[in-house]
Design a protein around this motif. Structure first.
Motif, PDB file in Angstrom:
ATOM      1  N   HIS A   1       0.905  -1.055   0.440  1.00  0.00           N
ATOM      2  CA  HIS A   1       0.369  -0.287   0.565  1.00  0.00           C
ATOM      3  C   HIS A   1       0.695   1.125   0.080  1.00  0.00           C
ATOM      4  CE1 HIS A   1       0.814   1.165   4.169  1.00  0.00           C
ATOM      5  NE2 HIS A   1       0.550  -0.676   4.630  1.00  0.00           N
ATOM      6  N   ALA A   2       1.751   0.821   0.771  1.00  0.00           N
ATOM      7  CA  ALA A   2       3.329   2.454   0.574  1.00  0.00           C
ATOM      8  C   ALA A   2       3.821   1.973  -0.880  1.00  0.00           C
ATOM      9  CB  ALA A   2       4.410   2.209   1.079  1.00  0.00           C
ATOM     10  N   SER A   3       2.865   2.551  -1.898  1.00  0.00           N
ATOM     11  CA  SER A   3       3.334   2.655  -3.346  1.00  0.00           C
ATOM     12  C   SER A   3       4.237   3.669  -4.034  1.00  0.00           C
ATOM     13  CB  SER A   3       2.230   2.100  -4.163  1.00  0.00           C
ATOM     14  OG  SER A   3       2.251   2.066  -5.201  1.00  0.00           O
ATOM     15  N   ARG A   4       5.786   3.820  -3.903  1.00  0.00           N
ATOM     16  CA  ARG A   4       6.146   5.538  -3.572  1.00  0.00           C
ATOM     17  C   ARG A   4       6.897   5.620  -4.700  1.00  0.00           C
ATOM     18  NH1 ARG A   4       7.801   3.520   2.201  1.00  0.00           N
ATOM     19  NH2 ARG A   4       8.415   1.447   1.030  1.00  0.00           N
ATOM     20  N   HIS A   5       6.375   6.356  -5.884  1.00  0.00           N
ATOM     21  CA  HIS A   5       7.030   7.092  -6.741  1.00  0.00           C
ATOM     22  C   HIS A   5       7.131   8.586  -6.960  1.00  0.00           C
ATOM     23  CE1 HIS A   5       3.273   6.469  -8.902  1.00  0.00           C
ATOM     24  NE2 HIS A   5       2.783   5.350  -8.012  1.00  0.00           N
ATOM     25  N   LYS A   6       8.535   8.617  -7.856  1.00  0.00           N
ATOM     26  CA  LYS A   6       8.112   9.898  -7.804  1.00  0.00           C
ATOM     27  C   LYS A   6       9.279  10.336  -9.527  1.00  0.00           C
ATOM     28  CE  LYS A   6       6.260  11.789  -3.673  1.00  0.00           C
ATOM     29  NZ  LYS A   6       5.139  12.079  -3.742  1.00  0.00           N
ATOM     30  N   LYS A   7       8.927  11.911  -9.723  1.00  0.00           N
ATOM     31  CA  LYS A   7       9.561  11.711 -11.063  1.00  0.00           C
ATOM     32  C   LYS A   7      10.156  12.421 -11.435  1.00  0.00           C
ATOM     33  CE  LYS A   7       7.709  12.323 -16.076  1.00  0.00           C
ATOM     34  NZ  LYS A   7       6.960  11.944 -17.187  1.00  0.00           N
ATOM     35  N   ALA A   8      11.114  13.478 -11.169  1.00  0.00           N
ATOM     36  CA  ALA A   8      11.881  14.968 -12.037  1.00  0.00           C
ATOM     37  C   ALA A   8      12.424  14.619 -13.246  1.00  0.00           C
ATOM     38  CB  ALA A   8      12.718  14.871 -11.208  1.00  0.00           C
ATOM     39  N   ILE A   9      12.043  15.475 -14.066  1.00  0.00           N
ATOM     40  CA  ILE A   9      12.825  15.585 -15.142  1.00  0.00           C
ATOM     41  C   ILE A   9      14.385  17.518 -15.238  1.00  0.00           C
ATOM     42  CG2 ILE A   9      12.219  16.705 -18.049  1.00  0.00           C
ATOM     43  CD1 ILE A   9       9.476  15.575 -17.283  1.00  0.00           C
TER      44      ILE A   9
END
Ligand code: SF4
Length: 280
Positions: free
Chosen positions: A271-279
């Motif tokens: 449930h701690a589905s942790r994702h981030k994105k940087a460009i």
């Protein structure tokens, strides 16, 4: 040719590591809220509401949403017209992880050797996959991947004659075996095709897609829906307390494969589905 500086990558990665652990994405929060409305079990509903409260506290107090702050997994889309200056991309990512975890008081979860098992003391090395793509951007996708769900993931080399039914059975069996140990409600990542290592990578990669987003291939989107319905009939429920929300989402990615092969990998996310994105 665009130049991206080493230190900018370090700083961006450090921020992503902290933000991923403190701020659950809007996609997952929306999935929690929708699931809480639809969940049939009282306990399941309670757990979902507690997960929402937990995520809100983590975000407002800037504390990790879970004690397991995960393996830092990166998928990097490196534009072929992008030049990294000032150091190597791998070093920059690992320095960013080191800084992010140390300054953010995040638990160090990596051991240097799977047999001797001495903690490296800074959550490195991270897992880095690089895809060379057209253009001059450097796009970094980061996930803080929890160990409980990773441990319950599986891969099988099915036979082509096992077909769609064999694929579905393997996925359902994997979720059933995982039970509460993968910290449901889950995001179920599935890779089908390729070879042994490609299908595992596809399963991991699928987990970087936002929760609630269907595949743009119609037959794959249909398969995702069908598996999601079947998984949610298993009755495992939020945190294994029973209910109709065993999975928040199912993601499927395909790749061409050998005429004699049908590899299938299931990578579970908690449930701690942790994702981030940087460009950059
Ligand atoms: S699997 Fe996920 S929810 Fe479970 S302890 Fe690890 S990070 Fe936390």
């Amino acid at each position: 040719m665009k130049e991206v500086h080493y230190q900018d990558i370090v700083n961006s990665v450090a921020s992503m590591c902290q933000d991923a652990n403190y701020e659950l994405g809007e996609d997952v929060m929306n999935a929690f809220k929708n699931a809480a409305k639809q969940e049939v079990s009282f306990m399941g509903k309670e757990v979902l509401n507690q997960l929402i409260e937990n995520a809100n506290i983590a975000s407002s107090d800037r504390v990790p949403m879970c004690q397991d702050t995960g393996v830092s997994v990166f998928i990097v889309e490196l534009g072929q017209d992008c030049h990294i200056v000032g150091g190597s991309l791998y070093d920059a990512i690992n320095e960013g992880v080191r800084n992010g975890y140390e300054e953010g008081y995040l638990r160090y979860s990596i051991v240097d050797d799977p047999i001797h098992r001495k903690n490296t003391g800074d959550n490195t090395p991270s897992v880095v996959h690089i895809e060379l793509v057209p253009g001059d951007d450097l796009v970094i996708h980061m996930s803080a991947k929890g160990g409980g769900a990773e441990n319950m993931s599986r891969l099988q080399m099915l036979k082509p004659s096992d077909g769609l039914e064999g694929i579905k059975n393997f996925i359902l069996e994997t979720v059933q075996i995982a039970g509460p140990n993968a910290c449901p409600p889950l995001v179920v990542g599935v890779g089908i095709g390729g070879n042994f290592e490609i299908c595992a990578y596809l399963a991991k990669k699928s987990l970087f897609r936002p929760v609630g987003e269907r595949s743009d291939q119609q037959h794959v989107a249909k398969l995702e829906e069908e598996i999601m319905n079947d998984v949610n009939k298993l009755g495992i429920g939020p945190q294994g307390m029973g209910g109709s929300t065993t999975a928040l989402d199912v993601k499927v990615e395909l790749a061409p494969t050998h005429i004699a092969a049908l590899p299938v990998a299931v990578n579970l996310n908690c449930h701690a589905s942790r994702h981030k994105k940087a460009i950059l």
